[in-house]
Motif scaffolding. Structure first.
Motif, PDB file in Angstrom:
ATOM      1  N   GLY A  36     -37.075  30.657 -28.189  1.00  0.00           N
ATOM      2  CA  GLY A  36     -35.880  30.737 -29.526  1.00  0.00           C
ATOM      3  C   GLY A  36     -34.722  30.964 -28.861  1.00  0.00           C
ATOM      4  N   ASP A  37     -34.713  31.421 -27.401  1.00  0.00           N
ATOM      5  CA  ASP A  37     -33.524  31.689 -26.534  1.00  0.00           C
ATOM      6  C   ASP A  37     -32.682  33.168 -27.169  1.00  0.00           C
ATOM      7  OD1 ASP A  37     -33.052  30.318 -24.405  1.00  0.00           O
ATOM      8  OD2 ASP A  37     -31.706  28.815 -25.182  1.00  0.00           O
ATOM      9  N   GLU A  38     -33.681  33.947 -27.440  1.00  0.00           N
ATOM     10  CA  GLU A  38     -33.070  35.461 -28.110  1.00  0.00           C
ATOM     11  C   GLU A  38     -32.526  36.165 -27.036  1.00  0.00           C
ATOM     12  OE1 GLU A  38     -36.140  37.439 -30.184  1.00  0.00           O
ATOM     13  OE2 GLU A  38     -34.578  38.770 -31.279  1.00  0.00           O
ATOM     14  N   GLN A  39     -32.876  35.765 -25.729  1.00  0.00           N
ATOM     15  CA  GLN A  39     -32.282  36.518 -24.504  1.00  0.00           C
ATOM     16  C   GLN A  39     -31.001  36.067 -24.272  1.00  0.00           C
ATOM     17  OE1 GLN A  39     -34.644  34.095 -24.702  1.00  0.00           O
ATOM     18  NE2 GLN A  39     -34.389  32.843 -22.790  1.00  0.00           N
ATOM     19  N   LYS A  40     -30.486  35.059 -25.061  1.00  0.00           N
ATOM     20  CA  LYS A  40     -29.153  34.400 -24.599  1.00  0.00           C
ATOM     21  C   LYS A  40     -27.982  35.055 -25.765  1.00  0.00           C
ATOM     22  CE  LYS A  40     -30.465  32.485 -20.833  1.00  0.00           C
ATOM     23  NZ  LYS A  40     -31.344  33.437 -20.162  1.00  0.00           N
ATOM     24  N   GLU A  41     -28.610  35.905 -26.798  1.00  0.00           N
ATOM     25  CA  GLU A  41     -27.960  36.003 -27.884  1.00  0.00           C
ATOM     26  C   GLU A  41     -27.004  37.290 -27.384  1.00  0.00           C
ATOM     27  OE1 GLU A  41     -30.258  36.738 -31.357  1.00  0.00           O
ATOM     28  OE2 GLU A  41     -30.957  34.796 -31.518  1.00  0.00           O
ATOM     29  N   ALA A  42     -25.793  37.477 -28.179  1.00  0.00           N
ATOM     30  CA  ALA A  42     -24.770  38.568 -27.746  1.00  0.00           C
ATOM     31  C   ALA A  42     -25.260  39.750 -27.854  1.00  0.00           C
ATOM     32  CB  ALA A  42     -23.828  38.479 -28.703  1.00  0.00           C
ATOM     33  N   TRP A  43     -26.278  40.250 -28.718  1.00  0.00           N
ATOM     34  CA  TRP A  43     -26.837  41.562 -28.681  1.00  0.00           C
ATOM     35  C   TRP A  43     -27.950  41.863 -27.403  1.00  0.00           C
ATOM     36  CZ3 TRP A  43     -31.988  42.873 -28.493  1.00  0.00           C
ATOM     37  CH2 TRP A  43     -32.704  41.768 -28.550  1.00  0.00           C
ATOM     38  N   PHE A  44     -28.220  40.870 -27.102  1.00  0.00           N
ATOM     39  CA  PHE A  44     -29.163  40.960 -25.861  1.00  0.00           C
ATOM     40  C   PHE A  44     -28.444  41.003 -24.433  1.00  0.00           C
ATOM     41  CE2 PHE A  44     -32.073  40.019 -22.264  1.00  0.00           C
ATOM     42  CZ  PHE A  44     -33.147  40.672 -22.744  1.00  0.00           C
ATOM     43  N   LEU A  45     -27.538  40.028 -24.535  1.00  0.00           N
ATOM     44  CA  LEU A  45     -26.641  40.008 -23.281  1.00  0.00           C
ATOM     45  C   LEU A  45     -25.788  41.416 -23.240  1.00  0.00           C
ATOM     46  CD1 LEU A  45     -25.148  36.460 -23.478  1.00  0.00           C
ATOM     47  CD2 LEU A  45     -26.897  37.340 -21.906  1.00  0.00           C
ATOM     48  N   SER A  46     -25.584  42.150 -24.316  1.00  0.00           N
ATOM     49  CA  SER A  46     -25.119  43.712 -24.297  1.00  0.00           C
ATOM     50  C   SER A  46     -25.864  44.430 -23.275  1.00  0.00           C
ATOM     51  CB  SER A  46     -24.811  44.060 -25.465  1.00  0.00           C
ATOM     52  OG  SER A  46     -25.697  44.515 -26.331  1.00  0.00           O
ATOM     53  N   LEU A  47     -27.150  44.074 -23.256  1.00  0.00           N
ATOM     54  CA  LEU A  47     -28.136  45.052 -22.755  1.00  0.00           C
ATOM     55  C   LEU A  47     -28.489  44.716 -21.101  1.00  0.00           C
ATOM     56  CD1 LEU A  47     -30.838  45.200 -25.543  1.00  0.00           C
ATOM     57  CD2 LEU A  47     -29.046  46.902 -24.890  1.00  0.00           C
ATOM     58  N   ASN A  48     -28.452  43.073 -21.081  1.00  0.00           N
ATOM     59  CA  ASN A  48     -28.535  42.519 -19.639  1.00  0.00           C
ATOM     60  C   ASN A  48     -27.811  41.404 -19.882  1.00  0.00           C
ATOM     61  OD1 ASN A  48     -29.345  41.427 -17.482  1.00  0.00           O
ATOM     62  ND2 ASN A  48     -31.546  41.179 -17.712  1.00  0.00           N
TER      63      ASN A  48
END
Ligand SMILES: N[C@@H](CCC(=O)N[C@@H](CS)C(=O)NCC(=O)O)C(=O)O
Length: 237
Positions: A36-48
Motif C-alpha cells: 500500500g506504499d505506506e513507506q512513502k507516506e510523509a510520517w514514514f519519510l520523516s523517519l527514513n
C-alpha cells in the motif's frame, strides 16, 4: 531499552528482529504495508527519507530514528555492554565490519535485483537476469569458501555479520539459488536455525511466508504470484 521497529516480512526487516531477539532488548514491531506504499507516506519519510523499511526508533534517545539495516545492526550491537554481537577490539571488529559491509553492498542488492528480474519479470531482461544470477552465485561461493572449517562468518562466534547475511541466504530457493552443492553454507543455515532467537526474529511482524512455502513448489509459486500481483518488484530489496 525501549524501541519501536517499523518493519515488514522481508529479509532486511528480519535482520533487525533477529538482532533484537538475540540481544533480548525490549521492542514493539509495527508492520508497514509495503504493497500500500505506506513507506512513502510523509510520517514514514520523516523517519527514513529513503522510504524503506526497516527503521528503528529509540525511545530512550528522544525518539531517535535509525535507518539502513546495517546501521541499525551496528547501533543495536553497540548498545550491548557485553558486546555479544560485535567485539569492540581490533582486529575482530574490523573483520566483522568487513563481512557486514559485504552483505550490505553486495549480496543484498544483487540477490534483491535477481529476485525482481527472475521472479517478477521472468524472461523480460535476459542479460540483466544472467548478470544478477552469476553475481549472486559468485557471492554464495565466497560464503561457502569462508565457512570452510569455521562455524561463523566473521569471527570465532556468532556476530552481526551472520545476522546480516542470514535472512537473504534463508530465502535462496525463492530466488532460484541452490545450496545443495554448498555443504558449509547448508550447515551454517542449520546452525542459524538452531538458535531460538533467530526463529523468533524470522516470524516478525507475522508468520514467515518463506518458511511455510518451503519444500512445496506449488506454495512457493503461489507466494511469487501473490508478490507479483502486488507489484512487489522493488519491495524485497
Ligand atoms: N539498504 C536498505 C534496503 C532497505 C529495503 O530495500 N527495504 C525494502 C524491503 S526489504 C523496502 O522497504 N522496499 C519498499 C520500497 O522500495 O518502496 C537496508 O538495508 O535497510
Amino acid at each position: 531499552m525501549d524501541f519501536t521497529l517499523y518493519t515488514a516480512g522481508t529479509p532486511n526487516g528480519w535482520k533487525i528482529s533477529i538482532a533484537l531477539e538475540e540481544l533480548k532488548f525490549k521492542y514493539r514491531a509495527k508492520s508497514v504495508d509495503l504493497s500500500g506504499d505506506e513507506q512513502k507516506e510523509a510520517w514514514f519519510l520523516s523517519l527514513n527519507p529513503n522510504g524503506k523499511i526497516p527503521v528503528l526508533v529509540d525511545h530512550t534517545k528522544d525518539d531517535l530514528p535509525v535507518f539502513e539495516s546495517g546501521a541499525i545492526l551496528l547501533y543495536l550491537a553497540d548498545q550491548d555492554p557485553q558486546e555479544q554481537l560485535l567485539p569492540k577490539a581490533v582486529p575482530e571488529r574490523a573483520k566483522v565490519l568487513s563481512w557486514l559491509f559485504l552483505q550490505m553492498a553486495a549480496l543484498g542488492p544483487m540477490q534483491g535485483q535477481l529476485n525482481a528480474f527472475l521472479r517478477y519479470l521472468p524472461g523480460e531482461y535476459k542479460v540483466a537476469t544472467e548478470r544478477f544470477i552469476s553475481e549472486t552465485e559468485r557471492l554464495y561461493t565466497v560464503l561457502e569458501k569462508q565457512l570452510e572449517n569455521r562455524l561463523w562468518l566473521a569471527a570465532d562466534r556468532f556476530t552481526v555479520a551472520d545476522i546480516a547475511f542470514f535472512p537473504w541466504v534463508y530465502m535462496h530457493d525463492y530466488c532460484g539459488i541452490s545450496v545443495a552443492k554448498r555443504p558449509n553454507l547448508a550447515a551454517w543455515i542449520q546452525r542459524m536455525l538452531d538458535r531460538p532467537a533467530v526463529l523468533r526474529g524470522l516470524d516478525v511482524p507475522s508468520k514467515n511466508p518463506i518458511t511455510s512455502a518451503r519444500g512445496d513448489p506449488k506454495k512457493m509459486e503461489e507466494l511469487v504470484e501473490l508478490a507479483r500481483k502486488k507489484q512487489m518488484c522493488s519491495l524485497m530489496l
